[in-house]
Design an enzyme around this catalytic site. Structure first.
Site, PDB file in Angstrom:
ATOM      1  N   CYS A 166      13.111  11.598   7.414  1.00 37.16           N
ATOM      2  CA  CYS A 166      13.145  11.138   8.806  1.00 37.16           C
ATOM      3  C   CYS A 166      14.559  11.156   9.376  1.00 37.16           C
ATOM      4  O   CYS A 166      14.743  11.228  10.590  1.00 37.16           O
ATOM      5  CB  CYS A 166      12.553   9.734   8.910  1.00 37.16           C
ATOM      6  SG  CYS A 166      13.282   8.544   7.768  1.00 37.16           S
TER       7      CYS A 166
ATOM      8  N   LYS B 254       0.860  -1.184   0.000  1.00 33.40           N
ATOM      9  CA  LYS B 254       0.000   0.000   0.000  1.00 33.40           C
ATOM     10  C   LYS B 254       0.895   1.233   0.000  1.00 33.40           C
ATOM     11  O   LYS B 254       1.351   1.697   1.036  1.00 33.40           O
ATOM     12  CB  LYS B 254      -0.921   0.059   1.223  1.00 33.40           C
ATOM     13  CG  LYS B 254      -2.018   1.130   1.081  1.00 33.40           C
ATOM     14  CD  LYS B 254      -2.408   1.785   2.376  1.00 33.40           C
ATOM     15  CE  LYS B 254      -1.521   2.936   2.753  1.00 33.40           C
ATOM     16  NZ  LYS B 254      -1.617   4.126   1.850  1.00 33.40           N
TER      17      LYS B 254
ATOM     18  N   GLU C  52       8.966  16.307  15.524  1.00 36.35           N
ATOM     19  CA  GLU C  52       9.428  16.206  14.139  1.00 36.35           C
ATOM     20  C   GLU C  52       8.611  17.157  13.265  1.00 36.35           C
ATOM     21  O   GLU C  52       7.406  16.998  13.120  1.00 36.35           O
ATOM     22  CB  GLU C  52       9.297  14.773  13.636  1.00 36.35           C
ATOM     23  CG  GLU C  52       9.894  14.564  12.259  1.00 36.35           C
ATOM     24  CD  GLU C  52       9.826  13.114  11.807  1.00 36.35           C
ATOM     25  OE1 GLU C  52      10.791  12.652  11.172  1.00 36.35           O
ATOM     26  OE2 GLU C  52       8.806  12.457  12.080  1.00 36.35           O
TER      27      GLU C  52
ATOM     28  N   GLU D  59       9.505   1.685  10.859  1.00 30.39           N
ATOM     29  CA  GLU D  59      10.528   2.737  10.713  1.00 30.39           C
ATOM     30  C   GLU D  59       9.784   4.053  10.794  1.00 30.39           C
ATOM     31  O   GLU D  59       9.060   4.436   9.875  1.00 30.39           O
ATOM     32  CB  GLU D  59      11.281   2.569   9.390  1.00 30.39           C
ATOM     33  CG  GLU D  59      12.539   3.430   9.313  1.00 30.39           C
ATOM     34  CD  GLU D  59      12.258   4.808   8.733  1.00 30.39           C
ATOM     35  OE1 GLU D  59      12.209   5.764   9.546  1.00 30.39           O
ATOM     36  OE2 GLU D  59      12.083   4.928   7.526  1.00 30.39           O
TER      37      GLU D  59
END
Length: 477
Positions: A284, A175, A384, A250
């Site tokens: 990231c 996906k 973040e 992750e």
């Protein structure tokens, strides 16, 4: 660099070795972030599409799980061949659909093609059988794997996850992010051309709360490999527990970059900005917290101001551009809100700041921004942002720098710069991060990739990534 000028329509998913019409009926616009124009429309998958793909993968697993290393290596080499032949097309589509700068996109797509060869090498070196006495242990493919990939590196994540799963003998349902539909179509053309056995690789493009949720709850899916945000990763872990899903997650990062007091600023500061602004800050692994010695703070500020002109924001198709648009208007507004929050909490804007980059008001552009006088308890240092925003934090001693670097809920990546390499290694060895780079930005597709703490669970790439799709079985006589 070509530009997509007409609105393309995507109505099919890839199931059981064929492109099939979507059962789902929801239609979504794909918007070019540079010009804020609709460039495609995609019909999204629903739960029925996901179930069809899972059923195809389940059927294919019976025979594919019994293939040999040599058979799977041949498939990996073929996948590398077809993806490598379309690097230019994949790169141009990523620039147009996602707004990634062309130089970075080219490197990322090349990395995706190379992931198949890296997996083949790791597979050949990975012992799948061990014996002692009358005991034999074999590593067996875990089953059907659901691979859920993000929008910020579509070509890399699709290839890398598929490579590890194929090497292990698993069949997959992928996906991808619905924001990456055009990129996925080009990539799927490669997969189809590679001629994999039917049902080994299935791709359904839909929403996370629809297709992703079906993959997580469906009992015929044994494994989820997810790259994305920490909140979604936590929900996958929680919901997948009902069917004992194996998970590789992750997730996010707030990576520290420690400049030791012997660092050469003329080299270290441009590298620090490149590490922070990579992929327009939508990475990231971006080094978004720059830790500098208090004794060199003024020199660091001067060096940053001197280096900033080398990171222009603009048209991502221009090779000179370093920072492109944010992927969506929503993401653009999110980054702007963090810049406002930093100002409200008392951080000082050294470069950039709130508002659109001049002359680029039509697209989803923000100004590459550097904050100084940041403390590690500020929101911009804790959360973040996923945009081109760098926080400069001062420290007193090496031990103080290590403490600040580790004072985060994340632990994905870290960086250390200094002339004394042995000292840099000592500092690196004390950082709680899945990867630490010394004096630069590096990659090794045989090295494990993943994070400590809220940055995830498990590792990807190389033997570590293949093992994540395997289960040990012991036979005792």
């Amino acid at each position: 660099m070509k530009t997509i000028t007409s609105v393309k329509t995507i109505t099919k998913h890839y199931i059981d070795g064929a492109f099939v019409e979507s059962h789902g009926r929801e239609v979504m616009d794909i918007i070019n972030p540079t010009r804020a124009e609709v460039i495609a429309q995609i019909t999204l998958a629903d739960e029925e599409d996901a179930r069809s793909a899972i059923a195809a993968a389940k059927r294919a697993f019976v025979s594919f799980s019994r293939t040999t290393k040599e058979e799977r290596s041949k498939i990996l080499r073929r996948l590398h061949e077809v993806v490598a032949a379309r690097i230019r097309d994949l790169t141009e589509t990523m620039v147009e659909e996602y707004g990634g700068v062309v130089q970075f996109c080219g490197l990322l797509i090349q990395g995706g093609a190379n992931a198949f060869l890296a997996a083949e090498k790791a597979l050949q070196e990975l012992p799948l059988t061990r014996s002692w006495g009358k005991t034999t242990v074999t590593l067996e493919p875990v089953g059907v794997a659901g691979l859920i990939t993000p929008w910020n590196g579509n070509g890399l994540f699709l290839s890398a996850k598929l490579a590890s799963a194929i090497a292990a003998g698993c069949t997959v349902v992928i996906k991808p992010s619905e924001l990456s539909a055009l990129q996925t179509q080009v990539w799927l053309d490669c997969v189809h051309e590679a001629g994999l056995p039917k049902g080994v690789c299935n791709v359904v493009i839909g929403r996370g709360d629809v297709v992703g949720a079906e993959l997580v709850r469906n009992p015929d899916v044994a494994k989820i490999s997810f790259t994305g945000s920490a909140p979604v990763g936590k929900s996958i872990m929680r919901d997948g527990a009902a069917t004992m899903k194996r998970v590789t997650l992750e997730l996010g990062g707030k990576s520290p970059n420690i400049l030791l007091d012997d660092a050469v600023l003329e080299k270290a500061i441009p590298m620090a900005l490149a590490i922070s602004f990579m992929n327009s800050g939508q990475a990231c692994v971006a080094g978004t917290r720059l830790l500098v010695p208090k004794s060199r703070f003024d020199a660091v500020k001067r060096a940053i101001l001197n280096a900033m002109p080398a990171f222009p924001v603009g048209d991502p198709a221009d090779p000179k551009t370093a920072v492109g648009p944010m992927v969506t208007q929503k993401q653009c507004e999110r980054v702007q809100s963090y810049i406002r929050k930093g100002i409200e909490e008392g951080a000082e804007v050294l470069a950039g700041g709130e508002g659109h980059a001049r002359g680029l008001e039509a697209g989803h552009f923000v100004k590459p921004t550097v904050f100084v006088n940041v403390t590690n308890d500020m929101t911009i240092a804790r959360e973040e942002i996923f945009g081109p925003v760098l926080c400069v934090i001062t420290y007193e001693t090496d031990e103080d720098a290590i403490r600040i670097a580790n004072d985060t809920s994340f632990g994905l990546h870290a960086y250390v710069s200094g002339t004394d390499v042995q000292r840099a290694r000592r500092v690196a060895s004390q950082l709680l991060a899945g990867r630490v780079a010394i004096n630069g930005m590096f990659d090794d597709q045989q090295a494990p990739f993943g994070g400590f703490k809220h940055s995830g669970i498990g590792r990807e790439f190389g033997a570590y990534g293949i093992e994540a799709f395997l289960e040990p079985r012991a036979v005792l006589e």
